[in-house]
Design an enzyme around this catalytic site. Structure first.
Site, mmCIF file in Angstrom:
data_model
loop_
_atom_site.group_PDB
_atom_site.id
_atom_site.type_symbol
_atom_site.label_atom_id
_atom_site.label_comp_id
_atom_site.label_asym_id
_atom_site.label_seq_id
_atom_site.Cartn_x
_atom_site.Cartn_y
_atom_site.Cartn_z
ATOM 1 N N TYR A 35 0.263 7.535 4.798
ATOM 2 C CA TYR A 35 1.236 6.681 3.878
ATOM 3 C C TYR A 35 1.970 5.803 5.303
ATOM 4 O O TYR A 35 2.942 5.003 4.338
ATOM 5 C CB TYR A 35 2.409 8.332 3.458
ATOM 6 N N SER B 268 9.921 2.119 1.738
ATOM 7 C CA SER B 268 10.313 4.088 2.160
ATOM 8 C C SER B 268 11.167 4.108 3.971
ATOM 9 O O SER B 268 11.239 3.275 4.548
ATOM 10 C CB SER B 268 9.154 4.853 1.766
#
Length: 267
Positions: A156, A143
């Site tokens: 995350y 990401s």
């Protein structure tokens, strides 16, 4: 250039979002598919919707990335379905929408287990057959958050940063066996990931982030991922305005820090 056609491609998180879009596009390119996620009925739906491929060349292998003891066994089962795995796409993952100080340690551990440790376990499990055949490709859906961290996403972001470091290191260890490693860094993609995000105590967030709603389509994202695989690229970004943050982080980290501090929580 790698070929998708006739390759055995195992996708985790294949029941929705990016994984589902990848399955459809790989099927059209003639790849053999192993589809994995927790929901067997949704995997069957994805299989039924794949076009241009013999149904016998699509296998369903349900798994739960948060059940680490089961993953090595399931990886061997995946290999046995076609006799090999040529490309593993570590796509399954979870996120959060919670302040670090309020997030339970259980939620933090689940995020790391699903996003980081599961990808390691599955990758190491297929490396044996890849080394034996002297070819293979590990694809990791990281990401932009693996480069730039923002509020409400501490664990995350940590899991994605960890993926970047681990697989950059692994790449340097396996290239002589003709094994490729590609890190994919999407920004905002229009999926249900924010709806399914964890709150501080592990409940579902059940809200669609505005930036997620306006994100890149899963079809475009999947197309760019497959292009990266076919070109043997080591790392790519699939993002729009989020790329500004990546450049600021590299060249003007102080400016980025001020921006991040003032970002509206939830977006």
């Amino acid at each position: 250039m790698s070929e998708i056609k006739n390759k055995v491609i195992w996708i985790t998180g294949a029941s929705s979002g990016i994984g589902e879009a990848l399955a459809y596009q790989i099927a059209e390119k003639g790849g053999k598919l192993i589809l994995s996620a927790r929901r067997e009925n949704e995997l069957q739906r994805v299989k039924d919707n794949c076009k241009g491929i013999n149904p016998d060349e699509i296998k369903i292998l349900p798994l739960d990335l948060n059940q680490p003891d089961t993953l090595p066994i399931l990886a061997q089962e995946a290999i046995s379905l076609f006799g090999t795995v040529d490309i593993l796409i570590n796509n399954g993952g979870v996120t959060q929408r919670s302040l670090a100080v309020e997030t339970s340690s259980e939620v933090e551990r689940i995020i790391m287990e699903v996003n980081f440790f599961a990808a390691i376990t599955l990758s190491k499990s297929v490396l044996t057959v890849m080394k034996k055949q002297q070819s293979g490709h590990l694809v990791i859906i990281s990401s932009v958050a693996g480069k730039v961290a923002t509020k409400m996403r501490s664990s995350y972001a940590a899991s994605k940063h960890a993926l970047q470091g681990y697989f950059d290191s692994l790449r340097a260890e396996v290239w002589q066996d003709n094994i490729k490693v590609t890190l994919i860094c999407p920004g905002y993609v229009k999926t249900s990931i924010s709806l399914n995000a964890f709150t501080a105590e592990g409940a579902k967030y059940n809200q669609m982030d505005k930036n997620q709603e306006l994100g890149i389509s899963v079809d475009v994202c999947a197309q760019k991922i497959l292009q990266a695989i076919e070109k043997d690229q080591e790392e790519i970004y699939i993002a729009r305005k989020e790329m500004i943050a990546v450049y600021l982080k590299r060249f003007f980290p102080g400016i980025l820090s001020k921006i991040v501090k003032n970002i509206k929580v939830g977006n």
